[in-house]
Motif scaffolding. Structure first.
Motif, PDB file in Angstrom:
ATOM      1  N   SER A 133       0.856  -1.207  -0.074  1.00  0.00           N
ATOM      2  CA  SER A 133      -0.112  -0.065  -0.222  1.00  0.00           C
ATOM      3  C   SER A 133       0.831   1.179  -0.170  1.00  0.00           C
ATOM      4  N   LEU A 134       1.387   1.438  -1.211  1.00  0.00           N
ATOM      5  CA  LEU A 134       2.312   2.674  -1.300  1.00  0.00           C
ATOM      6  C   LEU A 134       1.984   3.526  -2.341  1.00  0.00           C
ATOM      7  N   ARG A 153       6.561  15.498   1.823  1.00  0.00           N
ATOM      8  CA  ARG A 153       5.808  17.039   2.208  1.00  0.00           C
ATOM      9  C   ARG A 153       4.164  16.497   1.841  1.00  0.00           C
ATOM     10  N   ILE A 154       3.848  15.909   0.727  1.00  0.00           N
ATOM     11  CA  ILE A 154       2.570  16.063   0.662  1.00  0.00           C
ATOM     12  C   ILE A 154       1.695  15.209   1.356  1.00  0.00           C
ATOM     13  N   GLN A 155       2.292  13.905   1.668  1.00  0.00           N
ATOM     14  CA  GLN A 155       1.414  13.036   2.393  1.00  0.00           C
ATOM     15  C   GLN A 155       0.839  13.672   3.587  1.00  0.00           C
ATOM     16  N   ARG A 164      -5.726  10.469   0.836  1.00  0.00           N
ATOM     17  CA  ARG A 164      -4.453   9.481   0.658  1.00  0.00           C
ATOM     18  C   ARG A 164      -4.051   9.712  -0.716  1.00  0.00           C
ATOM     19  N   LEU A 165      -2.620   9.825  -0.764  1.00  0.00           N
ATOM     20  CA  LEU A 165      -2.014   9.999  -2.028  1.00  0.00           C
ATOM     21  C   LEU A 165      -1.806   8.617  -2.724  1.00  0.00           C
ATOM     22  N   ALA A 166      -2.299   8.787  -3.935  1.00  0.00           N
ATOM     23  CA  ALA A 166      -2.136   7.456  -4.805  1.00  0.00           C
ATOM     24  C   ALA A 166      -0.979   7.525  -5.934  1.00  0.00           C
ATOM     25  N   THR A 179      -2.656  12.382  -7.854  1.00  0.00           N
ATOM     26  CA  THR A 179      -3.781  11.780  -8.030  1.00  0.00           C
ATOM     27  C   THR A 179      -4.140  10.990  -6.422  1.00  0.00           C
ATOM     28  N   LEU A 180      -5.194  11.294  -5.996  1.00  0.00           N
ATOM     29  CA  LEU A 180      -5.579  11.060  -4.687  1.00  0.00           C
ATOM     30  C   LEU A 180      -6.420   9.477  -4.668  1.00  0.00           C
ATOM     31  N   ARG A 181      -6.465   8.905  -3.618  1.00  0.00           N
ATOM     32  CA  ARG A 181      -7.047   7.481  -3.641  1.00  0.00           C
ATOM     33  C   ARG A 181      -8.351   7.585  -4.050  1.00  0.00           C
ATOM     34  N   SER A 182      -9.182   8.604  -3.740  1.00  0.00           N
ATOM     35  CA  SER A 182     -10.577   8.918  -4.302  1.00  0.00           C
ATOM     36  C   SER A 182     -10.576   9.058  -5.806  1.00  0.00           C
ATOM     37  N   GLY A 183      -9.618   9.242  -6.452  1.00  0.00           N
ATOM     38  CA  GLY A 183      -9.604   9.533  -7.823  1.00  0.00           C
ATOM     39  C   GLY A 183      -9.668  10.901  -8.363  1.00  0.00           C
TER      40      GLY A 183
END
Length: 236
Positions: A133-134, A153-155, A164-166, A179-183
């Protein structure tokens, strides 16, 4: 009649020969694996990804001597052929134990072209590494360390808002895209990208209340000095 001095020389030569024979005998005894045997191998280190049994099998295959003659450098190199081993150090704990200290590679991101990235931006592994999960990072070769610093810095900024950062992507012109985990996708650009993200996050709650239901399928361009634009991913 032999002179006394000559007899003394014979005695001295005989004594030297005896010492030489004794020395060779001790050397043979010390190098015999039956003497000073390795009776135990102790493994030390925080292992999250490595299999201790696999490491034990590698050591068992490579043991070819006793406590004195075992080539520790060669055994260290053999262990470090495992992509998850960052460093292996082996010490002799007399009388009969080899102490192996293992430092693992710690991945913080997945490199889009294949493999994983450490916190220093070092690449290791290949395609097919176990699913972790990275966040995925994409960019030009040689930019790995800089992009990992951006991830660091972003996370935390995103996690403060339960995001969450994707994926983090940098174009050849050094423009950042998140791109976020949400899309939801965010275009941060090249100039002060972290400041732009922080500015948008300050308005995030107000934006979320008025955003349409399809917001996760939206690209937000944050490069405007006084706001941002939104575009649906379904738009041509």
């Amino acid at each position: 009649m032999a002179r006394p001095g000559g007899m003394g020389m014979i005695v001295r030569l005989t004594g030297a020969a005896a010492a030489l024979v004794l020395g060779v005998g001790v050397s043979v005894w010390l190098t015999d694996p039956a003497h000073l045997p390795i009776r135990q191998v102790s493994l030390h280190g925080e292992l999250r990804y490595l299999d201790p049994i696999e490491l034990q099998e590698i050591v068992a295959e490579e043991l070819a001597g006793n406590m004195l003659t075992q080539d520790l450098g060669e055994l260290e190199q053999r262990l470090q052929q495992n992509v998850w081993v960052r460093q292996a150090r082996i010490h002799r704990d007399w009388p009969a134990t080899l102490r192996i200290e293992i430092s693992e590679q710690v991945p913080v991101a997945r490199w889009a072209a294949g493999g994983l990235l450490t916190e220093r931006g070092e690449r290791f592994g290949q395609r097919g590494e176990p699913e972790l999960s990275l966040p995925e990072v994409a960019g030009m070769p040689g930019r790995e360390a800089a992009l990992v610093r951006h991830v660091d810095r972003i996370q935390p900024l995103l996690e403060a808002y339960e995001m969450r950062l994707a994926r983090l992507e940098e174009t050849k012109f050094r423009s950042l895209h998140v791109t976020l985990r949400s899309g939801l996708r965010l275009t941060l650009g090249r100039v002060r990208p972290i400041e732009r993200l922080a500015r948008w996050l300050r308005y995030y709650e107000a934006y979320a209340r008025v955003a349409p239901a399809s917001a996760p399928k939206t690209i937000l361009d944050l490069r405007y000095p006084n706001g941002f634009s939104a575009r649906s991913l379904t738009q041509s």
